[in-house]
Structures are given as structure tokens and as C-alpha cells.
Design an enzyme around this catalytic site. Sequence first.
Site, PDB file in Angstrom:
ATOM      1  N   CYS A 128       0.831  -1.200   0.000  1.00 25.46           N
ATOM      2  CA  CYS A 128       0.000   0.000   0.000  1.00 25.46           C
ATOM      3  C   CYS A 128       0.868   1.253   0.000  1.00 25.46           C
ATOM      4  O   CYS A 128       1.980   1.256   0.499  1.00 25.46           O
ATOM      5  CB  CYS A 128      -0.938   0.071   1.196  1.00 25.46           C
ATOM      6  N   ARG A 150       2.859   0.370  -5.492  1.00 23.71           N
ATOM      7  CA  ARG A 150       2.785  -0.369  -4.229  1.00 23.71           C
ATOM      8  C   ARG A 150       1.547  -1.243  -4.121  1.00 23.71           C
ATOM      9  O   ARG A 150       1.430  -2.052  -3.199  1.00 23.71           O
ATOM     10  CB  ARG A 150       2.770   0.623  -3.066  1.00 23.71           C
ATOM     11  N   TRP A 176      -2.904  -2.681  -1.466  1.00 27.58           N
ATOM     12  CA  TRP A 176      -2.616  -4.065  -1.841  1.00 27.58           C
ATOM     13  C   TRP A 176      -3.183  -4.881  -0.684  1.00 27.58           C
ATOM     14  O   TRP A 176      -2.666  -4.835   0.429  1.00 27.58           O
ATOM     15  CB  TRP A 176      -1.125  -4.284  -1.996  1.00 27.58           C
ATOM     16  N   ASN A 184      -0.407   1.380   5.891  1.00 25.17           N
ATOM     17  CA  ASN A 184       0.391   0.478   5.056  1.00 25.17           C
ATOM     18  C   ASN A 184       1.038  -0.525   6.004  1.00 25.17           C
ATOM     19  O   ASN A 184       1.621  -0.115   7.000  1.00 25.17           O
ATOM     20  CB  ASN A 184       1.442   1.328   4.312  1.00 25.17           C
ATOM     21  N   GLY A 185       0.906  -1.823   5.721  1.00 29.45           N
ATOM     22  CA  GLY A 185       1.526  -2.820   6.605  1.00 29.45           C
ATOM     23  C   GLY A 185       0.474  -3.634   7.335  1.00 29.45           C
ATOM     24  O   GLY A 185      -0.697  -3.635   6.957  1.00 29.45           O
ATOM     25  N   GLU A 239      14.604 -16.882 -13.743  1.00 29.32           N
ATOM     26  CA  GLU A 239      14.094 -15.538 -14.051  1.00 29.32           C
ATOM     27  C   GLU A 239      13.112 -15.603 -15.234  1.00 29.32           C
ATOM     28  O   GLU A 239      12.068 -14.956 -15.232  1.00 29.32           O
ATOM     29  CB  GLU A 239      15.283 -14.606 -14.357  1.00 29.32           C
ATOM     30  N   LYS A 270       9.262 -14.461 -14.776  1.00 25.74           N
ATOM     31  CA  LYS A 270       8.696 -13.380 -15.589  1.00 25.74           C
ATOM     32  C   LYS A 270       7.452 -13.870 -16.326  1.00 25.74           C
ATOM     33  O   LYS A 270       6.437 -13.188 -16.370  1.00 25.74           O
ATOM     34  CB  LYS A 270       9.708 -12.888 -16.626  1.00 25.74           C
ATOM     35  N   GLU A 327       4.510 -14.349 -13.920  1.00 26.24           N
ATOM     36  CA  GLU A 327       3.913 -13.180 -13.280  1.00 26.24           C
ATOM     37  C   GLU A 327       3.170 -12.280 -14.243  1.00 26.24           C
ATOM     38  O   GLU A 327       2.206 -11.646 -13.854  1.00 26.24           O
ATOM     39  CB  GLU A 327       4.914 -12.406 -12.406  1.00 26.24           C
ATOM     40  N   HIS A 333      15.294 -35.552 -12.734  1.00 25.33           N
ATOM     41  CA  HIS A 333      14.821 -35.945 -11.397  1.00 25.33           C
ATOM     42  C   HIS A 333      13.412 -35.439 -11.131  1.00 25.33           C
ATOM     43  O   HIS A 333      13.025 -35.237  -9.992  1.00 25.33           O
ATOM     44  CB  HIS A 333      15.783 -35.417 -10.334  1.00 25.33           C
ATOM     45  N   LYS A 354       4.762  -3.783  -6.907  1.00 30.65           N
ATOM     46  CA  LYS A 354       6.190  -3.588  -7.205  1.00 30.65           C
ATOM     47  C   LYS A 354       7.021  -3.595  -5.929  1.00 30.65           C
ATOM     48  O   LYS A 354       8.121  -4.108  -5.904  1.00 30.65           O
ATOM     49  CB  LYS A 354       6.366  -2.257  -7.937  1.00 30.65           C
TER      50      LYS A 354
HETATM   51  C1  G6P Z   1       8.233  -7.793  -6.237  1.00 33.28           C
HETATM   52  C2  G6P Z   1       8.426  -7.318  -7.663  1.00 33.28           C
HETATM   53  C3  G6P Z   1       9.651  -7.998  -8.269  1.00 33.28           C
HETATM   54  C4  G6P Z   1      10.876  -7.774  -7.403  1.00 33.28           C
HETATM   55  C5  G6P Z   1      10.627  -8.195  -5.945  1.00 33.28           C
HETATM   56  C6  G6P Z   1      11.736  -7.732  -5.021  1.00 33.28           C
HETATM   57  O1  G6P Z   1       7.846  -9.118  -6.229  1.00 33.28           O
HETATM   58  O2  G6P Z   1       7.286  -7.600  -8.431  1.00 33.28           O
HETATM   59  O3  G6P Z   1       9.879  -7.494  -9.570  1.00 33.28           O
HETATM   60  O4  G6P Z   1      11.939  -8.505  -7.921  1.00 33.28           O
HETATM   61  O5  G6P Z   1       9.421  -7.606  -5.464  1.00 33.28           O
HETATM   62  O6  G6P Z   1      11.695  -6.339  -4.927  1.00 33.28           O
HETATM   63  P1  G6P Z   1      12.933  -5.426  -4.626  1.00 33.28           P
HETATM   64  O7  G6P Z   1      12.401  -4.023  -4.695  1.00 33.28           O
HETATM   65  O8  G6P Z   1      13.408  -5.790  -3.252  1.00 33.28           O
HETATM   66  O9  G6P Z   1      13.964  -5.697  -5.650  1.00 33.28           O
END
Ligand code: G6P
Length: 607
Positions: A2, A27, A74, A98-99, A479, A483, A486, A502, A602
Site C-alpha cells: 500500500c 505499491r 494491496w 500500510n503494513g 528468471e 517473468k 507473473e 529428477h 512492485k
Molecule cells: C516484487 C516485484 C519484483 C521484485 C521483488 C523484489 O515481487 O514484483 O519485480 O523482484 O518484489 O523487490 P525489490 O524491490 O526488493 O527488488
Amino acid sequence: MCGIVGVIGKAPAAPLLLEALRRLEYRGYDSAGIATLVDGHIERRRAEGKLGNLAGVLERDALPGTTGIGHTRWATHGAPTERNAHPHSTARVSVVHNGIIENHAELRAELEAKGAVFETETDTETFVRLVDDFLRQGHEPQAAFAAALRRVHGAFALAAIFSGHPRLLLAARQGAPLAVGFGEGEMFVGSDALALAPLTRRIAYLKEGDWVAVDGEGARFFDAAHQPAERRVTVTAVSGAAVGKGNYRHFMEKELHEHPAVLGDTLRQYLDPKTLEVRLPRLPFDPARIGRLTISACGSAFLAGMVGRYWIEQLARLPVDADVASEFRYRNPPLADGGAAILISQSGETADNMAALRLLREAGQRVLSVVNVPESSMARESDGALLTVAGPEIGVASTKAFTAQLAVLACLAIGFGRARRELSTLDEGRLAQTLLEVPSHAAAILEQDAQIRELAMEVAKARDVLFLGRGAMYPIALEGALKLKEISYIHAEGYAAGEMKHGPIALIDSDVPVIALCPSGPLFEKTASNLQEAAARGGRVMAFTDAEGEAALRRFAERVIVLPRIGEFATPILYAIPVQLLAYHVAVLKGTDVDQPRNLAKSVTVE
Ligand code: G6P
């Protein structure tokens, strides 16, 4: 997570709050709302979904008032509905949060026993009802807010306005960031300096446990023991200019195309192109004197950390323990005295990694952070920080920040290797030269966009996708899978190519694309054999390789994309780009919300 914001202004607060929320939407975007004081009374507008919906509500039903608070959510406790959207209010007080308030259930039961009637399932409402209860007993807002703060546990940031107090805003920080902005006869609070940048660049950050009483002229700070405290006002470097998409359809597409510039800028920061020497600023620990290194991060940043582990172990012969922060912080890791750690984060605010930072520092470790936001909590609380020069990253899925993290880690690995006398000047020069070739090769890969889009058309039809890689290509396979999951919502798994037999080999049939990251080099033959095992079982192998690997893979692969040839050391940086681009194109073909995929945010400021 948030985002929260507050204004005591001269002009109507709602448009300012809305603009600040736009800059905080990274956020969370489940719902949004604002509340202002209108003739001394609390009024609010809220809407489910993205901020655009709230903007629509405000257009139809304007909200006057020059003092107000705003929120973009969020969801943690309670579904992302309008009813659960912040601000949460009673007639006396309105709060954005927030939190997580961890003891909310216990407080709720206590307040209900006293006759409080709750309207939502949120943990936030507990704080609102708690403050309201103290106000009802006759406390002034400041005393009521402080008393309520003493009762709540958890990690959060809060801001509140009060009926009958048109120039008062109270805010608190406990585990989640909060900044106070100083304007000319106007005052602001916000989750970060980015939100406040168009309003003011004069910022003071709350320290852990602080709370603040803001009026139109200034702010009075109190520390965790509720004693008056001084907090320094600094001029933030964050730009107030709106970050736009330019001619691109999505922020993610724009950010993918920024790879060459970002990699160039980041490498230039730590690498001298003339002498081919790595130039690191003073580090908080001496890499020659440590016996072990901890790396902690979340999401893509953790995958960058995994690559970092391969590099640092190889070049510096330094044992590295890399873990996701949410596991690291709770597994009671044995940490030797005088140890060192690297934390990696784009935002510098991720809650689990912030907790890891505090744990590490309490255990006497020296912590270096690799962050993209210079004024972030992580940068400020670490013993030292190396910046990735990626600029603001808006798309939720990390792209350029990830490769910039790799660029910094590559320089660190070389620097550590030299400090530990494992690398000769010649080796250093050779590796530096390889890194310096990355930006132009990255540009060449972006020109292969049409080819990658064609591959995306195949992948978009799949239900499951497997990404395979060996060595430092294994984290890049992870990665690629992350990607794709998500942003396109296709199930994908990244696997170490040698480990495929395995388990995941059981998934392979003619419907499952097997995407291989297979540059030429010492591990090529091994990876190619694993791919043949997949092809032999009807798997559709689609490989990224270079000109040297092409012929061998063409014998059994359905598609081969030939990437520029680069020294093995830099291949993880380069191969990250096509897998991100692939995920982008698949998501566009599937019609998903590329920049703001469902359920994600994010900056993850809850654990
Ligand atoms: C979220 C984002 C990712 C990011 C991760 C860690 O999941 O969607 O893209 O890699 O957080 O965030 P940071 O700001 O610590 O790199």
C-alpha cells in the site's frame, strides 16, 4: 504494501493526493481512496480497482477540503472491495495504513466487548476504533494517537486526520517507510520521496518507531519512546517530473529498451573503460578478510543474487550463502563474528529484506546493499550502498533493474577476486572488457525483437513451460519462468538442466515448450545433452544460444535464436534480456495487464 499520502495544503487537497497516489500505485492497485476535512468534518471517496476508478468517482463527486489523506491498496486483511478500501473512518478520525497490525484480532475483541461496531474485516479498522475510543474518552488527537500506537504491534506506517482539527495530520512509522515533505505553508507526508517530489523536494525521513505531528507550518517529531526528536530535512534528488511511457505501449516495453543505457551507466559507475579496472567505492568490509558472505534478496533480486554467488565463488574463491530474505530471516542462520552480507533490492523497501538487514546488523555483520533507490530505507540503514543506475522502474516485473543488479554484482565479483589475490590484472582486464561489450550486445538483442515475438506466439499457446539452464544460466532460467508466470499467467518452471531428469522430465510432451539457455562454453555440451533427453521424449526444444552453439542445437531443436557471442562471464546479463522480452510478448499476446499484473505489487512492504 500500500501507498499512503497526506496533505495540509493551501489549495484543494484531492487533486494533489490523487497525483501523489499515481506515483505510489506501484505499491498496490486493488483499491484506492481519499478523505479530507470539509467544514471540519471527515468526508471520503473510495473505489475498488485501479486509481483510475477513484479519479472517475472524484470527477462525478468532487471532494473539497485542503487537508486530507490518500491510499492505494494491496489487500492483506479483507477482500479488495470498496468497503475495505482505505481511508477507514469514524466520525472523529480517518486513517490510512500500510503494513499489518499483527494483534488486530485481540484488539478487535477488546473493543467489541466495549461496544465498538466494526464495519470491515481489515486490521486497519482496529487502529481507527482504538484511536476513536481514546478520543471518546476525552483525549486530544495527539494523546489518543500516541496511546493507540502503544497498543499495536506489527510493521506499518499510518497517517490520520481528525474532525474539528483542520490543520492537523498525525503519522507514524514502525517497520514501513514514511517521509515528511516541507512546502511553503504546506506540509505533506508520504510513503516515499517519489510520491512527494512534485509537491516538494525538502524531505525528512521518520526513523524506526517515530511518529510526527504535522500542521500547516511544520512538523514535530517524536521517537519510539514518545520523546521529542530532531529529524534532519534533506533535499531529495528524486525527480518530480512524471515518468512517462514515451512511444512505448507499456512501461515494461520501455524499460526493456532501456537495457543498453542502464547497463552502460551502471558499468561506468564501477568500471574504468580506459584502464579496464574495477573501481569500487569504500566498502563496509574488506573482502580479503572475510571467510564467508551472505546474500539476501527477494524475487528477481534474489535471482540476481544467485548469479552473484556463482561469480563471487568462482572469481574470488569466497564461499557465498544466497537465500530469499523471507527464509533467511527465520532460519536462525549461524553467522560468524565479523561476517559480511550483500542485500539486493530495486526498491530498497522490501519488508522481508529489511528484516534481514536488521537481523544481520544485530548479529554484528557488515552489510552492503545494492539498491536502485538511493534514499530508500535499505540504502540508509546499510553500512554501505552501491547504486544500480537504472532510473525509476515502473512496470511491476523487474527488467532493467535486474540486469543492472547483475552488472554491479559482476563488478563486485571482479573487485573481490582482485582483493583476495585470486585474479591477476590480466584476468581483471579481460573480464572488464567482456562487461564493457554488454551494452552494445544488449542493443543488438533488442533488435531481434521480431524473432522473439515469433517464439512468443508458440509459447503463448502453452499451458506449461520449462526453462532450463546450467551454472549461472540456471538463475536466468528461473528468471525466465518467473517473468512468464507473473505477467502472462502461464505456469512455468525454471530448472537446472542437469536436474530435469529428477522430476520435470515427467511433464514433457509435445505441448510443453522447453526453453533452453545454452550459450557456448564449458557447460554447453552438458546442457545440450539434457536438451536431447527432452527432445527424445517429444519435448519441443526452443533454444537461445550463440553462433558457435547453433549447429549442434539445430539438429534437434524446433527453434534456435542466435544471440551475440560474448565471454562466458557476461552471458547471464545478456541472456536475461531475451527471456524478459519473451515474457513481455507472451503477455501482450495473452492480453494481460503487463505493467500491473493481477495480485502483484512492485514494492512488497509486508512480509
Ligand atoms: C516484487 C516485484 C519484483 C521484485 C521483488 C523484489 O515481487 O514484483 O519485480 O523482484 O518484489 O523487490 P525489490 O524491490 O526488493 O527488488
